[in-house]
Enzyme design. Structure first.
Site, PDB file in Angstrom:
ATOM      1  N   HIS A 376       0.792  -1.228   0.000  1.00  0.00           N
ATOM      2  CA  HIS A 376       0.000   0.000   0.000  1.00  0.00           C
ATOM      3  C   HIS A 376       0.823   1.276   0.000  1.00  0.00           C
ATOM      4  O   HIS A 376       0.249   2.369  -0.033  1.00  0.00           O
ATOM      5  CB  HIS A 376      -0.931   0.033   1.210  1.00  0.00           C
ATOM      6  CG  HIS A 376      -2.116  -0.856   1.067  1.00  0.00           C
ATOM      7  ND1 HIS A 376      -3.287  -0.434   0.472  1.00  0.00           N
ATOM      8  CD2 HIS A 376      -2.311  -2.137   1.422  1.00  0.00           C
ATOM      9  CE1 HIS A 376      -4.157  -1.431   0.483  1.00  0.00           C
ATOM     10  NE2 HIS A 376      -3.593  -2.484   1.049  1.00  0.00           N
ATOM     11  N   LYS A 567      -8.563  14.309   3.886  1.00  0.00           N
ATOM     12  CA  LYS A 567      -7.770  13.078   3.970  1.00  0.00           C
ATOM     13  C   LYS A 567      -6.863  13.216   5.184  1.00  0.00           C
ATOM     14  O   LYS A 567      -6.807  14.284   5.793  1.00  0.00           O
ATOM     15  CB  LYS A 567      -6.938  12.856   2.698  1.00  0.00           C
ATOM     16  CG  LYS A 567      -6.147  14.099   2.258  1.00  0.00           C
ATOM     17  CD  LYS A 567      -5.388  13.872   0.964  1.00  0.00           C
ATOM     18  CE  LYS A 567      -6.256  13.941  -0.268  1.00  0.00           C
ATOM     19  NZ  LYS A 567      -6.418  12.667  -0.954  1.00  0.00           N
ATOM     20  N   ARG A 568      -6.130  12.138   5.558  1.00  0.00           N
ATOM     21  CA  ARG A 568      -5.209  12.268   6.672  1.00  0.00           C
ATOM     22  C   ARG A 568      -4.219  13.406   6.391  1.00  0.00           C
ATOM     23  O   ARG A 568      -3.876  13.684   5.231  1.00  0.00           O
ATOM     24  CB  ARG A 568      -4.457  10.943   6.890  1.00  0.00           C
ATOM     25  CG  ARG A 568      -5.329   9.879   7.528  1.00  0.00           C
ATOM     26  CD  ARG A 568      -5.789  10.295   8.913  1.00  0.00           C
ATOM     27  NE  ARG A 568      -4.699  10.255   9.832  1.00  0.00           N
ATOM     28  CZ  ARG A 568      -4.557   9.320  10.779  1.00  0.00           C
ATOM     29  NH1 ARG A 568      -5.464   8.375  10.939  1.00  0.00           N
ATOM     30  NH2 ARG A 568      -3.524   9.339  11.591  1.00  0.00           N
ATOM     31  N   LYS A 573       0.960  14.497   1.339  1.00  0.00           N
ATOM     32  CA  LYS A 573      -0.326  14.836   0.732  1.00  0.00           C
ATOM     33  C   LYS A 573      -0.437  16.344   0.452  1.00  0.00           C
ATOM     34  O   LYS A 573      -1.362  16.798  -0.209  1.00  0.00           O
ATOM     35  CB  LYS A 573      -1.476  14.367   1.638  1.00  0.00           C
ATOM     36  CG  LYS A 573      -1.569  12.834   1.752  1.00  0.00           C
ATOM     37  CD  LYS A 573      -2.665  12.412   2.711  1.00  0.00           C
ATOM     38  CE  LYS A 573      -2.645  10.923   3.033  1.00  0.00           C
ATOM     39  NZ  LYS A 573      -3.231  10.098   1.957  1.00  0.00           N
ATOM     40  N   THR A 675      -8.304   6.818  -2.689  1.00  0.00           N
ATOM     41  CA  THR A 675      -9.664   6.361  -3.009  1.00  0.00           C
ATOM     42  C   THR A 675     -10.642   7.519  -2.859  1.00  0.00           C
ATOM     43  O   THR A 675     -11.705   7.523  -3.462  1.00  0.00           O
ATOM     44  CB  THR A 675     -10.109   5.198  -2.107  1.00  0.00           C
ATOM     45  OG1 THR A 675      -9.805   5.523  -0.754  1.00  0.00           O
ATOM     46  CG2 THR A 675      -9.423   3.906  -2.495  1.00  0.00           C
ATOM     47  N   LYS A 679     -14.130   8.797  -5.034  1.00  0.00           N
ATOM     48  CA  LYS A 679     -15.430   9.149  -4.433  1.00  0.00           C
ATOM     49  C   LYS A 679     -15.903  10.506  -4.956  1.00  0.00           C
ATOM     50  O   LYS A 679     -17.076  10.684  -5.290  1.00  0.00           O
ATOM     51  CB  LYS A 679     -15.323   9.161  -2.899  1.00  0.00           C
ATOM     52  CG  LYS A 679     -15.070   7.778  -2.311  1.00  0.00           C
ATOM     53  CD  LYS A 679     -14.608   7.818  -0.858  1.00  0.00           C
ATOM     54  CE  LYS A 679     -13.991   6.469  -0.494  1.00  0.00           C
ATOM     55  NZ  LYS A 679     -13.263   6.502   0.787  1.00  0.00           N
TER      56      LYS A 679
END
Ligand code: D6G
Length: 887
Positions: A376, A567-568, A573, A675, A679
């Site tokens: 992952h 998101k986290r 990110k 993911t 969405k």
């Protein structure tokens, strides 16, 4: 003009949510009242909204039970190959609405609740999220369970029933504060404890060598108690099981050897054993080598393998002689969700060799054919490397087994590459530099027949970079399985308006075959459809604005662009890049307040790991910038910054359908798939993103011209790593970047503590692994293109429709079909298991025999009397009622 439909009315119209039916509604109301009375022991004078939620949950659960038992019986009768999804995380969120949808009960329940004078949404809001996950990896496991049941696979999720899931995030003075997530406080109506199936798990001890082989002795035992949760497929009567283990101390815990006489202390010490399933480790993409975490990993693995082997042996009942494990890989597939359950590999070897007495080579061949491993992440700090010392103490026999696996593995490599000592060192399961450690990814690769990444780009990085030596050795082992999301939760449940609109346009089949969304391409120029899509989005935005205004006391402009980054929180990110865009917009407004400006509401949300200092600073910076921007009268309603507190599954369900612009801006090569990106796409948001993770395939499906792609590609990042990244150059050459950084650095956003963000700017200048400044300029330009298009609502919505039409690939049904056929060796089926309450199926044997006897007697001896016919009828009705288990 007709009055706008209420949410209740809108939901009623949707046929994909099941038939209302007068009988169904009456039956549901009866069930509800019965549970309120008998299960909750309340009347309507004293019942709270939570009681009503529980009454409804139990009523809906009743409809699962028959199907659940029937499905499991069916698996025993047909003995298909079982698929086991092992994961330390299952981020399930809420269950009520999803169950109603998958059973086709939603409309009938809505009507029943309405007739009872209650509000369905109020009830749904009472449910706690099952937050047994951190982010994408855990939510993926949850989506997979839904798809596996929908595709009729004999599948099981196995994990840990954490007493405390992911912490609740509070924002106080702009800082993240964590609170314990006591999600089981009011009880969990969806689980069934199975204390009768408790299993022992051993820790510590030592290994005794004897003639009969190795023996692991003097261990400490902890019991694993299973809790089962039903996983219904969509409208196919399949109900699979998610089995989560809870740690229990044996009753003689600490009473036998030491601690003699101190009974009270021994009882108090039961906590030590039971702490194993107490709490989820709140790290996303980060390895924390704590002993308790290793205990968790082995605990789930040891209990699960016992259960798998028991089920395998049960299915062999009736065959003579000792059980043969030769057919094990034909009957069992085990998928490892990251390396977290990697100890399953040495554990299965231990059981085969030490307990079942298989010879090593046979055991190893079976083991390798059984396991498959999903990687992952490629971030080095996330890869699990357990210190040898810890393993030696906690799991001494497993360490021996790992050494022996490694010996065989290295023998093979040195036979193929003699003299290549560096390759042998690189490929060893044991890393030597800086203290001996076991590289768990290497263990998984060697112990599995298939290894996959979670998006094309990520799978390629694995093959050519991180695990290159391994893919050179066994190229056929390496695969790609691009992640997906379940359209039941991420469209039907969270966006009923859009789901219905699509159903009206192309029919309902798309729910089980998301590729059919392609048909929407025909409607790209259809004015009515464009207007309807845009109307659904506007309704969702207004609803979410009301929620925000209630929760945050901020006035939102619902016609502004909703720009969402949830998101986290992680440096890779790049929430900081988004933050720099906010500051840039703010400076532009202030510099030229009269200039036209496309109004935006920037919404950022996500949890930071409690021990991740920089992530917490990023939250503080965003909230500090928000404070200044939101209060500045020059800005007015042009720009608002919202920090969305406690982002979690149930909040994602609210914000995603209301989003115009989805931020997916990680440094190329760092986000394995993502993911959330999928969405948003499915729910009619446009994406601004880098060519990273599944964004690449989204662009492939929708066309790059229908996304806002910017920034360095993986090759550019690699090139920059060679040339060297110099943040200072960008700072000096880009005036708006310089201005923003100077403000952050000088305390403009935090005048009371001007030094506060020095750590952040210092990182950005001197050790930014994720090269924020390098993508700044292109990002800002790309945001300008976003503004331009947003000013043309028709063109914007056309692009939205093209994106929705192109999102079919990202159904987890597609992902699971790929795993099933290419990794697990099983086939999806649309067979509907016969419903449970067909009388003959539900009758137990004695009752059926009695009924048949009565029937024979009655028909043989009293054929001519009409009274006999009445008797027959009476007996039939009476007896079938008595023995019919399904309410
Ligand atoms: C079904 C059939 C029954 C089986 C039970 C438990 O009721 O024969 O024993 O499920 O399921 P497993 O945990 O053994 O799959």
């Amino acid at each position: 003009m007709a009055a706008p439909l209420t949410d209740q009315e809108k939901r009623k119209q949707i046929s994909i949510r099941g038939i209302v039916g007068v009988e169904n509604v009456a039956e549901l109301k009866k069930g509800f009242n019965r549970h309120l009375h008998f299960t909750l022991v309340k009347d309507r004078n004293v019942a709270t909204p939570r009681d009503y939620y529980f009454a409804l949950a139990h009523t809906v659960r009743d409809h699962l039970v028959g199907r659940w038992i029937r499905t499991q019986q069916f698996y025993y009768e047909t003995d298909p190959k079982r698929v086991y999804y092992l994961s330390l995380e299952f981020y399930m969120g809420r269950t009520l609405q999803n169950t109603m949808i998958n059973l086709g009960l939603q409309n009938a329940c809505d009507e029943a609740i309405y007739q009872l004078g209650l509000d369905m949404e109020d009830l749904e809001e009472m449910e706690e999220d099952a937050g047994l996950g951190n982010g994408g990896l855990g939510r993926l496991a949850a989506c997979f369970l839904d798809s596996m049941a929908t595709l009729g696979l004999a599948a099981y999720g196995y994990g840990i029933r954490y007493e405390y899931g992911i912490f609740n995030q509070k924002i106080k003075n702009g800082w993240q504060v964590e609170e314990a997530d006591d999600w089981l406080r009011h009880g969990n109506p969806w689980e069934k404890a199975r204390p009768e199936y408790m299993l022992p798990v051993h820790f510590y001890g030592r290994v005794e060598e004897s003639k009969g082989g190795a023996k692991w002795v003097d261990t400490q035992v902890v019991l694993a108690m299973p809790y089962d949760t039903p996983i219904p497929g969509y409208m196919n009567n399949t109900v699979n099981t998610m089995r989560l283990w809870s740690a229990r101390a044996p009753n003689d815990f600490n009473l036998m050897d030491f601690n003699v006489g101190d009974y009270i202390q021994a009882v108090l010490d039961r906590n030590l054993a039971e702490n194993i399933s107490r709490v989820l480790y709140p790290n996303d993409n980060f390895f924390e080598g704590k002993e308790l975490r290793l205990k968790q990993e082995y605990f789930v693995v040891a209990a699960t393998l016992q259960d798998i082997i028991r089920r395998f042996k049960n299915s062999k009942k009736g065959s003579s002689g000792p059980v043969s494990f030769d057919s094990f890989p034909e009957k069992v597939a085990i998928q490892l969700n990251d390396t977290h359950p990697a100890m399953a590999i040495p554990e299965l070897m231990r059981v085969f060799v030490d307990v079942e007495k298989l010879d090593w080579d046979t055991a190893w061949a079976i083991t390798k054919r059984t396991f498959a491993y999903t990687n992952h992440t490629v971030l080095p700090e996330a890869l699990e490397r357990w210190p040898i010392g810890l393993l030696e103490t906690l799991l001494p026999r497993h360490l021996q087994i790992i050494y022996r696996i490694n010996q065989g593995h290295l023998d093979e490599i040195s036979a193929l590459f003699p003299e290549d000592m560096d390759r042998i060192r690189r490929m060893s399961l044991i890393e030597e530099d800086g203290g001996k450690r076991v590289n768990m990814a290497h263990l998984c690769i060697v112990g599995s027949h298939a290894v996959n990444g979670v998006a094309e780009i990520h799978s390629n990085i694995i093959k050519t970079d991180v695990f290159r030596d391994f893919s050179e050795l066994e190229p056929e082992k390496f695969q790609n399985k691009t992640n997906g999301i379940t359209p039941r939760r991420w469209l039907l449940l969270c966006n009923p308006g859009l789901a219905e609109l699509i159903a009206e346009a192309i029919g309902e089949e798309y729910v089980k075959d998301l590729s059919q969304l392609q048909k929407l391409n025909e409607l790209v120029d259809d004015d009515t459809f464009i207007r309807d899509v845009s109307k659904v989005k506007q309704d969702n935005k207004e609803k979410f604005s009301q929620y925000l205004e209630k929760e945050y006391m901020v006035e939102i402009n619902p016609s502004s662009m909703f720009d969402v980054h949830v998101k986290r929180i992680h440096e890779y990110k790049r929430q900081l890049l988004n933050c720099l865009h906010i500051v840039t917009m703010y400076n532009r407004i202030r510099k030229n307040p009269k200039a036209p400006f496309v109004p935006r509401t920037v919404i950022i949300g996500g949890k930071a790991a409690p021990g991740y200092h920089m992530a917490k600073m990023i939250i503080k910076l965003i909230t500090a910038v928000g404070e200044v921007v939101n209060k500045d009268p020059v800005v007015g309603s042009k720009l608002k910054v919202i920090y969305l507190e406690n982002y979690r599954v149930s909040l994602a369900e609210k914000v995603i359908p209301a989003t115009d612009l989805s931020e997916q801006i990680s440094t190329a090569g760092t986000e394995a798939s993502g993911t959330g990106n999928m969405k948003f796409m499915l729910n009619g948001a446009l994406t601004i993103g880098t060519m990273d993770g599944a964004n690449v395939e989204m662009a492939e499906e929708a066309g790059e011209e229908n996304m806002f792609i910017f920034g360095m590609r993986v090759e550019d990042v690699a090139e920059m790593d060679v040339q060297g990244y110099d943040a200072m150059t960008y700072y000096q050459n880009i005036p708006e970047l310089k201005q923003a950084i100077d403000q952050i650095n000088s305390g403009f956003f935090c005048p009371k503590q001007p030094e506060l963000f020095k750590d952040v700017t210092n990182m950005l200048f001197n050790h930014d692994r994720f090269k924020v400044f390098a993508d700044y300029e292109d990002y800002i330009k790309c945001q300008e293109k976003v503004n331009e298009l947003y000013q043309n609502p028709r063109e914007w919505t056309k692009m939205v429709i093209k994106n929705i039409a192109a999102s079919g690939k990202f159904s987890s049904d597609r992902t699971i079909t790929d795993y099933a056929t290419e990794v697990w060796g099983v086939e999806p089926t649309d067979l509907k298991i016969p419903p449970p309450n067909e009388p003959r199926e539900a009758l137990d044997e004695t009752a059926r025999a009695l009924r048949e006897k009565c029937y024979t007697v009655a028909t043989r001896f009293l054929p001519c009397l009409s009274v006999a016919n009445w008797l027959i009828l009476y007996l039939k009705v009476k007896l079938s009622k008595k023995v019919d288990h399904d309410p």
